[in-house]
Design an enzyme around this catalytic site. Structure first.
Site, PDB file in Angstrom:
ATOM      1  N   ASP A 239      -3.632   7.366   3.674  1.00  0.00           N
ATOM      2  CA  ASP A 239      -3.983   6.385   5.280  1.00  0.00           C
ATOM      3  C   ASP A 239      -3.654   5.310   5.401  1.00  0.00           C
ATOM      4  OD1 ASP A 239      -5.129   7.969   7.250  1.00  0.00           O
ATOM      5  OD2 ASP A 239      -6.550   6.557   6.857  1.00  0.00           O
ATOM      6  N   GLU A 283       1.479   7.170   4.793  1.00  0.00           N
ATOM      7  CA  GLU A 283       1.046   6.753   6.258  1.00  0.00           C
ATOM      8  C   GLU A 283       1.451   5.828   7.161  1.00  0.00           C
ATOM      9  OE1 GLU A 283      -1.903   8.418  10.173  1.00  0.00           O
ATOM     10  OE2 GLU A 283      -2.487   7.320   8.550  1.00  0.00           O
TER      11      GLU A 283
END
Length: 551
Positions: A239, A283
């Site tokens: 993330d 990401e």
């Protein structure tokens, strides 16, 4: 391995359908993407992203859990290649499953314990074992840009300037006033007041950023990766990959820093040392040139020495726009940009939407034609495609743009609770689930679910479709109602043609060195290819797809 450039003596390219062009302009450059230089499992895998809380509840508390997910694994892949009733995906991505005070789990309070709502560490190990038995891998979200403000590390860090973990987070005696790097005009600061000082949290005060400049923090993060890899996990989705290490305020200091890239190289090397075939998926929600940098260098490692898969956010936007408009020019332009920016031989990670987006079915107004187009193009492009749970059904978004409405419970049948739970669902099911559910679509050969199943089977039946390179046959100039390209691996050449619009279109002529075109997947209404010498033409009804192996 045969790269796309080796095709040049075999293939003359004429654009499919284009708008008017200036005869004085030079011809557009040939667009080619090389096949992945690595044969790692993830380079030919179809991934399935799911939110455990919303997939299947096993105990009636209204929250999905790991035992519930295990009970539904045969829907995803039953382990028998001869059956056609499973979706056929190769890997699962579990959104955060570690202990957290929030429903979403992106603020972790214990990185070594599964969220009790979802089960136990042993349940996660059993999930990995059951998935592996069916030929699937499992990756999990590892959120290391920040922790929860309720994590013991942060509580200790905040307790005193003399705390042993003070430098596990970033502290200042004043508010430095840095704005979020994605919105420098936003109100408010990313520095938050506590106990007479300020700490840095780029997303919000409840998620303070870990200070990855501190060697002890880096070592702890690597230890945690080892901990879960030893329990059967096959990799991590990472993330907020752009925001790990800051050098100052503003876009250049808070995102994409050289120190962030250096950490990813360090972390990737550690993960490979523990489990050489583990995958890391980044990401980096940004532009194509910046995404390309997160692969790192391919000089020593063909897949790149940072993150071997990176989500392709710009391509996602182009896919949805093309499905809406019936014009593939944006896809052609994006593939062209990728061919010039991505390191040769790396693997892409295309997707339509994820847990942060309004669902694709809602963006496309639930129209069957555009939904078919989006799925067909995404599943025939190079890379490792990622499906978001329910996408294969055409599941709509909830009624608002809140994150919860993007993550509603999976509808297994038309009952009030959708077969998701015997209790009250933790959140309302999406509108229309009575018609859009697994039971309704599973035996319908014309359903969107059946199309996803068939396209994934076609992909697995062809090494070139799974992990081959791409040569674009559609011009990057003018409107493109059809999108055509070759996928190539070794001696196998596969022609893919999509009609993106609602009316019949004819491609061509396509100059192909082929004696015949063997159908691998064609919609029933697609006619036989026409041939005059080496020139081939194909007529496709609206929203149809044809895939042929060149013989």
């Amino acid at each position: 391995m045969l790269r796309a450039s080796r095709l040049l003596p075999l293939l003359a390219v004429t654009s499919c359908v284009t708008g008017p062009s200036n005869p004085n302009e030079p011809p557009p450059a040939r667009v080619e993407l090389a096949a992945p230089a690595s044969d790692a499992w993830y380079t030919h895998a179809v991934f399935y992203e799911l939110f455990v809380r919303s997939f299947q509840d096993s105990n009636g508390d209204g929250k999905g859990d790991l035992p519930g997910l295990i009970s539904r694994l045969d829907y995803l892949n039953d382990g028998d290649p001869s059956t056609t009733t499973d979706l056929g995906v190769d890997a699962l991505w579990l959104m955060p499953v570690f202990a957290s005070p929030s429903y979403h789990g992106y603020d972790v309070t214990d990185y070594e314990r599964v969220n009790p709502d979802y089960g136990t560490n042993e349940d996660l190990e059993r999930l990995c074992a059951e998935a592996h038995r069916r030929g699937m891998r499992v990756i999990v979200d590892l959120v290391i840009n920040h922790s929860s403000s309720q994590h013991p590390w942060f509580i200790d860090s905040a307790s005193s300037p003399g705390s042993a973990r003070r430098d596990w987070y970033q502290w200042s005696d004043k508010d430095l006033g840095w704005k979020p790097p994605w919105d420098i005009f936003a109100n408010g600061s990313t520095w938050h007041a506590l106990n007479g000082a300020y700490y840095y949290g780029v997303f919000w005060s409840g998620m303070p950023d870990l200070n990855l400049r501190t060697p002890a923090v880096r070592e702890e993060v690597k230890r945690l990766a080892s901990f879960w890899l030893a329990k059967g996990v096959d990799g991590f989705r990472l993330d907020a990959a752009r925001y790990l290490i800051e050098t100052g305020g503003g876009l250049t200091g808070q995102a994409d820093t050289a120190e962030t890239h250096a950490f990813w190289r360090e972390f990737s090397e550690h993960v490979r040392s523990v489990k050489p075939d583990a995958v890391l998926v980044g990401e980096a929600w940004t532009t194509t040139p910046l995404i390309a940098t997160y692969y790192g260098s391919t000089a020593r490692l063909p897949q790149g020495d940072e993150l071997p898969l990176n989500f392709n956010f710009p391509l996602s936007e182009a896919l949805l726009k093309a499905a809406q408009s019936g014009d593939g020019n944006g896809i052609a332009l994006k593939l062209s940009e990728m061919s010039g920016r991505y390191p040769a031989g790396v693997a892409d990670a295309p997707f339509l939407t994820n847990h942060d987006n309004i669902r694709v079915a809602t963006q496309l107004a639930g129209k069957p034609g555009p939904l078919v187009t989006a799925a067909s193009v995404m599943l025939t492009l190079p890379g490792s495609p990622f499906l978001y749970y329910g996408e294969e059904l055409g599941l709509a978004n909830g009624p608002t743009s809140r994150d919860e409405d993007k993550r509603t419970p999976m509808p297994w049948d038309s009952s009030a609770s959708g077969g998701f739970t015997t209790g009250s669902p933790w959140f309302a099911l999406a509108p229309g689930h009575e018609r859009t559910n697994v039971a309704t679509q599973t035996d319908d050969p014309g359903s969107l679910l059946s199309r996803y199943r068939a396209l994934i089977r076609a992909r697995h039946a062809s090494p070139a479709l799974e992990r081959g390179g791409l040569t674009l046959l559609t011009s990057t100039r003018g409107r493109a109602p059809t999108l055509a390209f070759l996928r190539t691996l070794g001696s196998e050449r596969v022609l893919v043609v999509h009609n993106l619009g609602d009316t019949s279109e004819t491609t061509g002529p396509l100059e192909l060195e082929a004696e015949s075109l063997e159908p691998l997947f064609t919609d029933a209404s697609v006619g036989s290819p026409g041939r005059s010498g080496t020139a081939w033409s194909l007529t496709l009804p609206g929203r149809a797809t044809g895939i042929w192996r060149l013989r």
